[in-house]
Scaffold this motif. Sequence first.
Motif, PDB file in Angstrom:
ATOM      1  N   GLY A 193      19.225  -0.169   7.959  1.00  0.00           N
ATOM      2  CA  GLY A 193      18.482   0.778   8.738  1.00  0.00           C
ATOM      3  C   GLY A 193      17.688   1.883   8.170  1.00  0.00           C
ATOM      4  O   GLY A 193      17.193   1.643   6.766  1.00  0.00           O
ATOM      5  N   ASN A 194      17.391   3.047   8.898  1.00  0.00           N
ATOM      6  CA  ASN A 194      16.424   4.052   8.577  1.00  0.00           C
ATOM      7  C   ASN A 194      17.018   4.618   7.181  1.00  0.00           C
ATOM      8  O   ASN A 194      18.152   4.891   6.978  1.00  0.00           O
ATOM      9  CB  ASN A 194      16.679   4.918   9.699  1.00  0.00           C
ATOM     10  CG  ASN A 194      16.009   4.341  10.813  1.00  0.00           C
ATOM     11  OD1 ASN A 194      15.081   3.332  10.858  1.00  0.00           O
ATOM     12  ND2 ASN A 194      16.425   5.008  11.896  1.00  0.00           N
ATOM     13  N   ALA A 195      16.014   5.207   6.381  1.00  0.00           N
ATOM     14  CA  ALA A 195      16.268   5.590   5.017  1.00  0.00           C
ATOM     15  C   ALA A 195      15.206   6.653   4.609  1.00  0.00           C
ATOM     16  O   ALA A 195      14.061   6.479   5.176  1.00  0.00           O
ATOM     17  CB  ALA A 195      16.785   4.624   4.114  1.00  0.00           C
ATOM     18  N   ILE A 196      15.629   7.743   3.740  1.00  0.00           N
ATOM     19  CA  ILE A 196      14.785   8.514   3.370  1.00  0.00           C
ATOM     20  C   ILE A 196      15.123   8.409   1.636  1.00  0.00           C
ATOM     21  O   ILE A 196      16.253   8.657   1.205  1.00  0.00           O
ATOM     22  CB  ILE A 196      14.920  10.223   3.596  1.00  0.00           C
ATOM     23  CG1 ILE A 196      14.603  10.134   5.002  1.00  0.00           C
ATOM     24  CG2 ILE A 196      14.013  11.065   2.672  1.00  0.00           C
ATOM     25  CD1 ILE A 196      14.633  11.573   5.839  1.00  0.00           C
ATOM     26  N   LEU A 197      14.011   8.240   0.907  1.00  0.00           N
ATOM     27  CA  LEU A 197      14.100   8.028  -0.541  1.00  0.00           C
ATOM     28  C   LEU A 197      13.559   9.329  -1.065  1.00  0.00           C
ATOM     29  O   LEU A 197      12.499   9.456  -0.846  1.00  0.00           O
ATOM     30  CB  LEU A 197      13.520   6.670  -0.797  1.00  0.00           C
ATOM     31  CG  LEU A 197      13.509   6.669  -2.629  1.00  0.00           C
ATOM     32  CD1 LEU A 197      14.727   6.617  -3.261  1.00  0.00           C
ATOM     33  CD2 LEU A 197      12.854   5.026  -2.700  1.00  0.00           C
ATOM     34  N   ASN A 198      14.163  10.006  -2.133  1.00  0.00           N
ATOM     35  CA  ASN A 198      13.477  10.994  -2.872  1.00  0.00           C
ATOM     36  C   ASN A 198      13.472  10.738  -4.415  1.00  0.00           C
ATOM     37  O   ASN A 198      14.714  10.351  -4.951  1.00  0.00           O
ATOM     38  CB  ASN A 198      14.206  12.231  -2.722  1.00  0.00           C
ATOM     39  CG  ASN A 198      13.422  13.440  -3.227  1.00  0.00           C
ATOM     40  OD1 ASN A 198      12.644  13.312  -4.031  1.00  0.00           O
ATOM     41  ND2 ASN A 198      13.513  14.536  -2.741  1.00  0.00           N
ATOM     42  N   ALA A 199      12.328  10.249  -5.089  1.00  0.00           N
ATOM     43  CA  ALA A 199      12.261   9.823  -6.219  1.00  0.00           C
ATOM     44  C   ALA A 199      10.942  10.406  -6.861  1.00  0.00           C
ATOM     45  O   ALA A 199      10.105  10.692  -6.252  1.00  0.00           O
ATOM     46  CB  ALA A 199      12.251   8.274  -6.424  1.00  0.00           C
ATOM     47  N   PRO A 200      10.787  10.648  -8.291  1.00  0.00           N
ATOM     48  CA  PRO A 200       9.857  11.023  -9.138  1.00  0.00           C
ATOM     49  C   PRO A 200       8.576  10.248  -8.656  1.00  0.00           C
ATOM     50  O   PRO A 200       8.650   8.961  -8.789  1.00  0.00           O
ATOM     51  CB  PRO A 200      10.141  10.951 -10.570  1.00  0.00           C
ATOM     52  CG  PRO A 200      11.596  10.788 -10.425  1.00  0.00           C
ATOM     53  CD  PRO A 200      12.170  10.277  -9.255  1.00  0.00           C
ATOM     54  N   THR A 201       7.480  10.742  -8.774  1.00  0.00           N
ATOM     55  CA  THR A 201       6.093  10.223  -8.834  1.00  0.00           C
ATOM     56  C   THR A 201       5.995   9.232  -9.782  1.00  0.00           C
ATOM     57  O   THR A 201       6.460   9.447 -10.925  1.00  0.00           O
ATOM     58  CB  THR A 201       4.840  10.970  -8.951  1.00  0.00           C
ATOM     59  OG1 THR A 201       5.160  11.877  -7.615  1.00  0.00           O
ATOM     60  CG2 THR A 201       3.595  10.433  -8.717  1.00  0.00           C
ATOM     61  N   GLY A 202       5.569   7.987  -9.621  1.00  0.00           N
ATOM     62  CA  GLY A 202       5.545   6.895 -10.962  1.00  0.00           C
ATOM     63  C   GLY A 202       6.884   6.266 -11.055  1.00  0.00           C
ATOM     64  O   GLY A 202       7.119   5.536 -11.871  1.00  0.00           O
ATOM     65  N   SER A 203       8.178   6.225 -10.118  1.00  0.00           N
ATOM     66  CA  SER A 203       9.246   5.571 -10.282  1.00  0.00           C
ATOM     67  C   SER A 203       9.509   4.590  -9.698  1.00  0.00           C
ATOM     68  O   SER A 203      10.603   4.137  -9.615  1.00  0.00           O
ATOM     69  CB  SER A 203      10.343   6.539 -10.304  1.00  0.00           C
ATOM     70  OG  SER A 203      10.457   7.112  -9.023  1.00  0.00           O
ATOM     71  N   GLY A 204       8.521   3.785  -9.301  1.00  0.00           N
ATOM     72  CA  GLY A 204       8.592   2.486  -8.650  1.00  0.00           C
ATOM     73  C   GLY A 204       9.048   2.424  -7.208  1.00  0.00           C
ATOM     74  O   GLY A 204       9.828   1.690  -6.864  1.00  0.00           O
ATOM     75  N   LYS A 205       8.705   3.622  -6.461  1.00  0.00           N
ATOM     76  CA  LYS A 205       8.707   3.664  -5.056  1.00  0.00           C
ATOM     77  C   LYS A 205       8.407   2.280  -4.380  1.00  0.00           C
ATOM     78  O   LYS A 205       9.132   2.019  -3.323  1.00  0.00           O
ATOM     79  CB  LYS A 205       8.506   5.064  -4.554  1.00  0.00           C
ATOM     80  CG  LYS A 205       9.222   6.386  -4.956  1.00  0.00           C
ATOM     81  CD  LYS A 205       8.854   7.581  -4.294  1.00  0.00           C
ATOM     82  CE  LYS A 205       7.462   7.984  -4.330  1.00  0.00           C
ATOM     83  NZ  LYS A 205       7.074   8.469  -5.550  1.00  0.00           N
TER      84      LYS A 205
END
Length: 755
Positions: free
Chosen positions: A245-257
């Motif tokens: 289902g729905n999700a929000i991902l917080n991760a650094p720029t350049g970390s393979g989002k």
Amino acid sequence: MELLAKSNPELSLKEHIDDCLNIQKQLHQLIPNIPVGREDFWDLLSISMICHDLGKAHPEFQKKLKNENNNWWFQRHELLSLPFVWSLTLTPEQKNYISFSIAGHHKDLDKLFGFVSKCYQPKIDFGDDSDGRLNFAEEFEKIDFQKVSNLLDQYPIEISQSQTIKTSINVYDLVKQYKRQSVDLNSYSDDFFIKLLLVGATKQCDHLASAGIKTLNSLDPCDFDYLSDLKSPYLHQIGCLGINGNAILNAPTGSGKTEAAFFWLKNQMDCYGQGRVFYILPFTASINAMFERLNQKIDATPEKVGMVHGKLEEYLEQKFSEDYENPEMDETKRKQLTEEFKTLVTPVKIVTPFQLLKYFFGIKGFEKGLFELTGSYLIFDEIHAYDPRVFAQIIVLLRFVTQKLNAKVLVMTATLPTFMRIQIENAIGDHTFLQAEDSLYDSFNRHRVKLMTGRLRCHLKLIQEKLDVGKKVLVVCNTVAESQYVYKNLKSENKVLIHGSFNSEDRFEKEKQLKEEKTMLLVGTQAIEVSLDIDFDVIFSEPAPLDALIQRFGRINRKREKGICECFVFTERNKNDSFIYPEEEIIRTLDVLKKIELDQDGLIREKELQEMMDFVYPSWNEKEQKIFEDTICILEDFVLNELSPLKYTPESEDQYYEQFKGVKVLPIACSKKYRQYLENNQFVKANGLLIQITEPRFVGMIKNNDIERDYFSYEVKGKETVKDKFVYVIKRRYDPELGLLINEEEYGGKDNIGL
């Protein structure tokens, strides 16, 4: 003689019906999560496809298709199809849905009602007093019932005898009823969604089949195989594989989002089945770069990734001219590719949010778009980049597709203020929040900020020193004019300038040059902030809000192989950039950076970015908050009370297009090349020579006669026709290396550039 559906080339009615049914069967597999509570939606669509063009059996229309003299009188074949529907052995409700979708598969209800009012008698039994209008019953009776019956015998439907068909409906009253219903329809009712999605699906089937498309591609398990090539996936990437289902991902720029997004997508398809995929980015450059990246990852034939943005045709023209020996893409091939990139053919499409938002303004054909969004998977990247108005529209979109269309959403971010995240959370409802682990943030510490007093242009000697010792240098200015000045006054054998005032040809060449990785100096505006896959050693930037600076810093030490790299930020603004960024955001950003410089020797710690963002962006300011709230209120009211299938209003379309402030102009030096492209009927290339300027600037320059309207005549190839095309010509110098020089006049020499 077999009934025809189309001419040039001839296509029988049965062949066209079969083509539509072929698309219908595939859509059933590819968009299985229809949100309406009816088991027979796909049966309704199948019958709609069988019946939608039966009115073409009218003998005068058949003559028209054969290019023979005829008395068709511009009737509507879809209306002549309706009596067959109402004679089917179905419930009145089922007949109503099918009839509605068929009636509107070419024209909206206003136009249909205008037609029946003008061309047919209001009543079938009006007698001979027809006031010069046609009698619908008499026109329908001209159809050879036996031919239609023989055709329908090949499909699993039953119709009444011919004598009962002609009195089965009053077409005037029926269209009038549909027109009234479209105004009163409750957009949150099952009835609304059945009609909306059936109209959208009917149009999709008919249009795709008419375009000769036989196969709609799907994402298969093997298309995710490239994810297994990741040697040591990050924990947040693996975590996405377990989210339903729905999700929000917080991760650094350049970390393979991006890879994380496809881990998430793979699990959604395993859990919920097929659905069309939209990867949503804010800028054209981002989309082009992501398209090329994903096409390399998902190495499938035929291609599974398409894209849609305002400059799509220009990109395809440049891309395929580069890739193939033939320097000019065949016009038919180009149109085919463009349509495939825009349609349901590709299961993954990379788009700007505007390509989806337009459906919520009721733009003509919006039913097709909302049908495609049904049960879809939406991946939002760089969602921080939008202004309050567009962000509010995205919130309305998120709320509608998740609550009403069974869509699933992933929002990815590295620099999203908390107050914006809360709005997203409220819109998508139940969701999973996933944050990259602290150790990963620590490993991404790679930048040391150094604040410099004064203006950037006053420290070109320092920048030149970095170039002279072999550093790859990035310089980011806030205005085009400032970037041009800096570029001209720095020396490097391999330097590139990028900003928004280049034509498509020159911009494409510069992006190619950057891919060669020989560039030692890149000067640009905020255009370099978005998804350009570049890696430099040091950056010099004019002051900008924190999120913009973080994006700019992300182009330095991108691969984290250079230790801690310097990021120079100047504290004094260029006098002409005050309209670009709010002063209070610049002040708060500099305050944060001063504290980092004092307390941490300038080291930017990635895990502290959220706290920094919330300090700089605690909320919208008063003006922005009002824009945000008003936009949500107006758009939600429109969606709830005005959005209605087969109803299009010029006002809502105008409201949508008002967002794109700007006018395209042709630099006077490019006039000869523009004329040559028109004479060769290379219209996409001609349009690619235009450059957009702001509306206020356009108005001021046209008042001063710095912009003039000019006409170009050209002959249409294959036709004995000469056409005129007007364009606004700007009397400013254009240089392929520097772009449009808005402050340098050029009144002559229209042919300086063009050969």
